[in-house]
Design a protein around this motif. Structure first.
Motif: not given
Length: 284
Positions: A30-35, A43-48, A53-54, A60-71
């Protein structure tokens, strides 16, 4: 309801642990992408992606890029994001991500893939733009995507001749080159119809200079011959006609005794009243 007080201690502990795990799993779902953590989002992006389920993967990838641009997943997330955009026919978005990846990672081991996918996005975005093109449609059609794909595939081959994507890019490049050359001929004929011989000559010359190894060369020569006839430059028209005879003696604009047949003679307008009224933009 079970009486936990009567169960053995070990069994009670196992049941409590299981319930705790289920509770925590439910909370995580139930966590939001921000959490979510970086690894959770990836992992969720990979599963999709694995489930095709593009749209979910893109989220998920947009959230990943926004929150962790240098991850730790930054570069890979961009590669997968451009692919997900491509699979959902968001071609301009795919090209934008590819452009950014190429700019920021010019020496990345997978940068050739970014060039290739950028070309594929342009290819699929405009591959039907010129096929079956009627002369009356020229002014309404934009070959921009075709030219972009041509440039992308050419750069890929020039920079990475040993890339796994180079053979496929080379085949597509040949097709696009032939297509662009044919388009120049179409536009040249269009200008002849509109009484603009100099513009027509420029298009024919473009084929001879930029696409000399394509099947469009004889037709480009015919455009040049007719253009110079419109300008009453008999000498240059005859020179080019002889070249046309040499390379394509059976060309449909060469009649009996190799006389040149004009498709649009200046003294015989071939425009209908409808074409004149619509400036050749519509043709039924």
């Amino acid at each position: 309801m079970p009486d936990f007080a009567r169960l053995p201690t070990t069994l009670t502990q196992l049941l409590v642990a299981s319930l705790l795990i289920l509770f925590l799993s439910g909370c995580a779902g139930n966590l939001s992408n921000e959490e979510k953590s970086e690894s959770q989002l990836y992992q969720e992006a990979q599963e999709a992606m694995d489930d095709n389920q593009f749209s979910i993967a893109i989220e998920r990838l947009q959230a990943l890029e926004t929150r962790f641009p240098f991850g730790q997943y930054g570069d890979q997330a961009q590669l997968e994001l451009m692919y997900a955009y491509y699979k959902t026919t968001q071609y301009e978005a795919a090209r934008a991500v590819a452009n950014r990846f190429i700019r920021l990672n010019p020496d990345h081991p997978q940068v050739d893939y970014a060039y290739y996918l950028r070309g594929m996005a342009a290819w699929d975005g405009g591959r039907h733009a010129l096929e079956g093109l009627e002369l009356a449609d020229i002014s309404q059609r934009d070959p921009g995507s075709t030219r972009e794909a041509y440039g992308d595939f050419r750069r890929l081959i020039e920079r990475f001749p040993d890339s796994d994507y180079a053979p496929d890019a080379a085949q597509r490049l040949r097709y696009l080159k032939n297509l662009l050359a044919a388009q120049e001929v179409h536009i040249g004929r269009f200008y002849l119809r509109r009484g603009a011989p100099i513009a027509a000559i420029n298009r024919g010359q473009e084929v001879l200079e930029g696409y000399a190894d394509t099947p469009a060369v004889p037709d480009a020569l015919a455009v040049l011959v007719e253009g110079y006839l419109h300008l009453d430059n008999q000498e240059e028209a005859e020179r080019l006609k002889q070249l046309l005879i040499e390379i394509a003696p059976q060309h449909p604009q060469l009649g009996n005794n190799q006389a040149f047949i004009q498709l649009h003679p200046t003294d015989q307008p071939d425009k209908t009243l409808w074409q004149l009224l619509t400036f050749d933009l519509l043709n039924f």
